[in-house]
Design a protein around this motif. Structure first.
Motif, PDB file in Angstrom:
ATOM      1  N   GLY A  28       0.813  -1.209   0.000  1.00 53.91           N
ATOM      2  CA  GLY A  28       0.000   0.000   0.000  1.00 53.91           C
ATOM      3  C   GLY A  28       0.846   1.257   0.000  1.00 53.91           C
ATOM      4  O   GLY A  28       0.556   2.226  -0.708  1.00 53.91           O
ATOM      5  N   LEU A  29       1.898   1.272   0.803  1.00 55.97           N
ATOM      6  CA  LEU A  29       2.788   2.429   0.839  1.00 55.97           C
ATOM      7  C   LEU A  29       3.476   2.648  -0.488  1.00 55.97           C
ATOM      8  O   LEU A  29       3.652   3.798  -0.951  1.00 55.97           O
ATOM      9  CB  LEU A  29       3.832   2.242   1.953  1.00 55.97           C
ATOM     10  N   THR A  30       3.875   1.553  -1.133  1.00 57.42           N
ATOM     11  CA  THR A  30       4.523   1.669  -2.438  1.00 57.42           C
ATOM     12  C   THR A  30       3.554   2.269  -3.465  1.00 57.42           C
ATOM     13  O   THR A  30       3.924   3.128  -4.287  1.00 57.42           O
ATOM     14  CB  THR A  30       4.993   0.281  -2.911  1.00 57.42           C
ATOM     15  N   TRP A  31       2.289   1.834  -3.428  1.00 53.07           N
ATOM     16  CA  TRP A  31       1.287   2.363  -4.355  1.00 53.07           C
ATOM     17  C   TRP A  31       1.053   3.852  -4.119  1.00 53.07           C
ATOM     18  O   TRP A  31       0.994   4.646  -5.063  1.00 53.07           O
ATOM     19  CB  TRP A  31      -0.013   1.575  -4.171  1.00 53.07           C
ATOM     20  N   LEU A  32       0.932   4.263  -2.828  1.00 55.31           N
ATOM     21  CA  LEU A  32       0.730   5.670  -2.509  1.00 55.31           C
ATOM     22  C   LEU A  32       1.908   6.517  -2.959  1.00 55.31           C
ATOM     23  O   LEU A  32       1.739   7.628  -3.476  1.00 55.31           O
ATOM     24  CB  LEU A  32       0.519   5.835  -1.001  1.00 55.31           C
ATOM     25  N   ARG A  33       3.120   6.018  -2.786  1.00 54.35           N
ATOM     26  CA  ARG A  33       4.304   6.757  -3.207  1.00 54.35           C
ATOM     27  C   ARG A  33       4.324   6.919  -4.725  1.00 54.35           C
ATOM     28  O   ARG A  33       4.655   7.990  -5.253  1.00 54.35           O
ATOM     29  CB  ARG A  33       5.562   6.020  -2.745  1.00 54.35           C
ATOM     30  N   ARG A  34       3.932   5.876  -5.423  1.00 61.24           N
ATOM     31  CA  ARG A  34       3.915   5.947  -6.882  1.00 61.24           C
ATOM     32  C   ARG A  34       2.907   6.996  -7.348  1.00 61.24           C
ATOM     33  O   ARG A  34       3.186   7.795  -8.244  1.00 61.24           O
ATOM     34  CB  ARG A  34       3.560   4.573  -7.456  1.00 61.24           C
ATOM     35  N   ARG A  35       1.708   7.001  -6.727  1.00 63.51           N
ATOM     36  CA  ARG A  35       0.695   7.984  -7.104  1.00 63.51           C
ATOM     37  C   ARG A  35       1.174   9.404  -6.833  1.00 63.51           C
ATOM     38  O   ARG A  35       0.901  10.333  -7.590  1.00 63.51           O
ATOM     39  CB  ARG A  35      -0.603   7.710  -6.331  1.00 63.51           C
ATOM     40  N   TRP A  36       1.879   9.610  -5.723  1.00 63.47           N
ATOM     41  CA  TRP A  36       2.393  10.936  -5.383  1.00 63.47           C
ATOM     42  C   TRP A  36       3.394  11.423  -6.434  1.00 63.47           C
ATOM     43  O   TRP A  36       3.356  12.576  -6.868  1.00 63.47           O
ATOM     44  CB  TRP A  36       3.038  10.884  -4.009  1.00 63.47           C
ATOM     45  N   LEU A  37       4.274  10.538  -6.849  1.00 60.13           N
ATOM     46  CA  LEU A  37       5.293  10.924  -7.816  1.00 60.13           C
ATOM     47  C   LEU A  37       4.701  11.158  -9.201  1.00 60.13           C
ATOM     48  O   LEU A  37       5.254  11.917 -10.001  1.00 60.13           O
ATOM     49  CB  LEU A  37       6.393   9.847  -7.885  1.00 60.13           C
ATOM     50  N   GLU A  38       3.562  10.510  -9.484  1.00 60.41           N
ATOM     51  CA  GLU A  38       2.957  10.642 -10.808  1.00 60.41           C
ATOM     52  C   GLU A  38       1.867  11.712 -10.870  1.00 60.41           C
ATOM     53  O   GLU A  38       1.219  11.881 -11.909  1.00 60.41           O
ATOM     54  CB  GLU A  38       2.364   9.281 -11.220  1.00 60.41           C
ATOM     55  N   ARG A  39       1.674  12.471  -9.799  1.00 60.46           N
ATOM     56  CA  ARG A  39       0.629  13.479  -9.780  1.00 60.46           C
ATOM     57  C   ARG A  39       0.930  14.571 -10.798  1.00 60.46           C
ATOM     58  O   ARG A  39       2.109  14.849 -11.106  1.00 60.46           O
ATOM     59  CB  ARG A  39       0.502  14.078  -8.381  1.00 60.46           C
ATOM     60  N   PRO A  40      -0.082  15.209 -11.313  1.00 63.19           N
ATOM     61  CA  PRO A  40       0.121  16.307 -12.288  1.00 63.19           C
ATOM     62  C   PRO A  40       0.993  17.413 -11.690  1.00 63.19           C
ATOM     63  O   PRO A  40       0.807  17.835 -10.548  1.00 63.19           O
ATOM     64  CB  PRO A  40      -1.288  16.803 -12.577  1.00 63.19           C
ATOM     65  N   GLY A  41       1.941  17.869 -12.432  1.00 59.83           N
ATOM     66  CA  GLY A  41       2.808  18.948 -11.982  1.00 59.83           C
ATOM     67  C   GLY A  41       4.039  18.495 -11.238  1.00 59.83           C
ATOM     68  O   GLY A  41       4.917  19.305 -10.936  1.00 59.83           O
ATOM     69  N   SER A  42       4.111  17.199 -10.916  1.00 59.48           N
ATOM     70  CA  SER A  42       5.308  16.703 -10.218  1.00 59.48           C
ATOM     71  C   SER A  42       6.497  16.698 -11.173  1.00 59.48           C
ATOM     72  O   SER A  42       6.368  16.403 -12.349  1.00 59.48           O
ATOM     73  CB  SER A  42       5.059  15.272  -9.725  1.00 59.48           C
ATOM     74  N   ARG A  43       7.656  17.099 -10.674  1.00 59.04           N
ATOM     75  CA  ARG A  43       8.840  17.113 -11.531  1.00 59.04           C
ATOM     76  C   ARG A  43       9.250  15.696 -11.933  1.00 59.04           C
ATOM     77  O   ARG A  43      10.099  15.518 -12.813  1.00 59.04           O
ATOM     78  CB  ARG A  43       9.989  17.815 -10.840  1.00 59.04           C
ATOM     79  N   TYR A  44       8.671  14.701 -11.223  1.00 66.06           N
ATOM     80  CA  TYR A  44       8.981  13.318 -11.581  1.00 66.06           C
ATOM     81  C   TYR A  44       8.010  12.777 -12.641  1.00 66.06           C
ATOM     82  O   TYR A  44       8.127  11.661 -13.101  1.00 66.06           O
ATOM     83  CB  TYR A  44       8.932  12.427 -10.355  1.00 66.06           C
ATOM     84  N   ASN A  45       6.986  13.608 -12.963  1.00 65.31           N
ATOM     85  CA  ASN A  45       5.981  13.186 -13.932  1.00 65.31           C
ATOM     86  C   ASN A  45       6.461  13.630 -15.331  1.00 65.31           C
ATOM     87  O   ASN A  45       6.456  14.813 -15.675  1.00 65.31           O
ATOM     88  CB  ASN A  45       4.632  13.822 -13.611  1.00 65.31           C
ATOM     89  N   SER A  46       6.900  12.663 -16.116  1.00 59.35           N
ATOM     90  CA  SER A  46       7.457  12.998 -17.441  1.00 59.35           C
ATOM     91  C   SER A  46       6.420  13.525 -18.393  1.00 59.35           C
ATOM     92  O   SER A  46       6.735  14.144 -19.406  1.00 59.35           O
ATOM     93  CB  SER A  46       8.137  11.743 -18.058  1.00 59.35           C
TER      94      SER A  46
END
Length: 476
Positions: A457-475
């Motif tokens: 669950g924590l891994t899934w939440l972290r992935r969603r956070w990094l992929e959120r719109p506007g994140s510098r990690y979101n390509s």
């Protein structure tokens, strides 16, 4: 002693480890302290126990190496010289002069309690507010019908042997018998261990098996589940008849069957100090006896007979006596058998069935320091609860006693295996065994269904956070 009407704050009976530390603790608080010793200060540890035996074991280790390299082991005279040199080096620390410098008055003589708050030493009356009994214990006089006292030694007299016994029979397979048996075998004696039950009966069976094999490698003959029937000496030769009717021939017999507390002739009944069936002074968790102004510590009590416990318990007893505190002793009591390899144990050494306990073992075949030293026959075993709290363990390795200190501290402070794994350990060391055993436990708990779901669950939440719109990690 000073004036006739003087009343001392703490009267200490016995000048061994417990007596010395108890007296120094009290004097450090400003208490008027008197210590009475009938022989010499320093006790068994200095004169006949820990120090002489560990020096002998070190000399025996050198003898093994010298024999392998040159074929010429050290002489027994040189071994005896090393023992006496070690005693001479440390003796000043435990001397009457050192005690006097710490503020303790030292009297030589025999003490007898006469009435509450009163004792007599060499015909002189001493009145006291509190007393600490620290008279220690003596080797148990095992009765073997027909055994010639002239060929018999104990832990207190074996140091006085002037020549190396060609043949040495040891009755008893506890730590003392195993340590001295291995030591004398390495020095060149033909050693036979005669044991009523099994070798090291209080230790983990696997640890005992390793020590059994090690002793046999050094040439020790081990007779377990064996009793002694009688003995006889004729024409300068001593034979011991065993329970099965067979006999062994020996030159010297070491009695290593335990120790008996020195409580006789102290007059303890006059001052209301209760003893158990074995003559040991009964104490509570504060080291108080059945008389609330008399305390006891060390080998004279029913606690395990270790020098380190004697010192700690005496310090607690003296603190409670002088300051009126109610400090209790810790149930965490480490122990070490100084064979090669050493066996260190503390707390639970076997998981209790049905209690949710876990056993984590690291074999030293996978311990890098053990591999480099060619000493891979040991292991590190941890006992934990289901949440990883450390409850105890056993370590078998060179210098196991040093690694045991960390395990003892962990138990004392209710630490978990997670606490151990989060601590950086030096590499390569034997303490890696404890660290790796802790890692094994943490990894096993992380693989449990509940932990696996939480981590997923924590891994899934972290992935969603990094992929959120506007994140510098979101390509995107």
């Amino acid at each position: 002693m000073a004036a006739e009407n003087r009343v001392v704050d703490l009267l200490v009976v016995g000048g061994g480890t417990a007596g010395i530390i108890g007296a120094q603790t009290a004097a450090g608080f400003g208490a008027d302290t008197v210590l009475v010793e009938q022989a010499r200060t320093g006790g068994d540890c200095l004169w006949t126990g820990c120090l002489p035996s560990k020096t002998l074991l070190r000399a025996a280790e050198h003898a093994l190496t010298a024999r392998a390299l040159t074929g010429h082991p050290p002489t027994f005279d040189s071994v005896r010289d090393r023992i006496f040199a070690s005693i001479t080096t440390i003796e000043p620390v435990d001397s009457p002069e050192a005690l006097e410098n710490a503020g303790v008055e030292v009297l030589k003589g025999t003490l007898v309690f006469r009435a509450p708050g009163m004792a007599v030493v060499n015909g002189e009356t001493i009145r006291f507010r509190q007393a600490l009994i620290a008279t220690g214990a003596a080797p148990t006089g095992t009765v073997v019908p027909g055994l010639d006292p002239g060929v018999t030694v104990t832990s207190e007299t074996i140091r006085d042997l002037e020549t190396l016994p060609k043949r040495l029979a040891i009755i008893g397979g506890r730590p003392l018998g195993c340590e001295l048996g291995q030591g004398f075998a390495r020095l060149g004696s033909e050693v036979t261990l005669i044991i009523r039950s099994r070798i090291l009966p209080k230790e983990d069976p696997e640890a005992a098996a390793i020590i059994r094999d090690s002793l046999k490698t050094d040439g020790v003959r081990i007779l377990e589940n064996t009793t002694v029937q009688n003995a006889y000496t004729a024409e300068g030769r001593t034979r011991i008849r065993l329970g099965d009717g067979t006999t062994i021939e020996t030159d010297t017999v070491l009695l290593a069957t335990g120790r008996t507390p020195r409580t006789a002739d102290l007059g303890l009944a006059r001052v209301g100090v209760d003893l158990d069936a074995d003559g040991q002074v009964i104490t509570d968790a504060r080291m108080m006896t059945s008389n609330p102004v008399i305390w006891a510590a060390g080998d004279v009590t029913a606690h395990p007979r270790f020098t380190h416990l004697a010192g700690v318990h005496a310090s607690i007893a003296a603190t409670n006596a002088v300051l009126g505190l109610k400090r209790g002793i810790s149930p965490t009591m480490p122990r070490v058998t100084f064979t090669s390899p050493e066996v260190g144990a503390v707390g639970l050494t076997t998981a209790n069935t049905g209690s949710g306990h876990r056993t984590r073992v690291v074999r030293h075949t996978h311990l890098d320091r053990a591999v480099t030293h060619g000493a891979t026959n040991g292991f590190t075993k941890l006992i934990t609860d289901r949440r990883g709290k450390i409850l105890g363990g056993t370590i078998v390795s060179p210098r196991a006693g040093e690694s045991l200190a960390e395990l003892t501290l962990a138990i004392q402070n209710n630490m978990t295996t997670s606490d151990i794994t989060a601590t950086t350990h030096p590499y390569p060391t034997y303490s890696d065994g404890l660290w790796n055993a802790a890692i094994t436990d943490v990894q096993a708990r992380l693989r449990s269904p509940a932990s696996a779901r939480a981590l997923k669950g924590l891994t899934w939440l972290r992935r969603r956070w990094l992929e959120r719109p506007g994140s510098r990690y979101n390509s995107g």
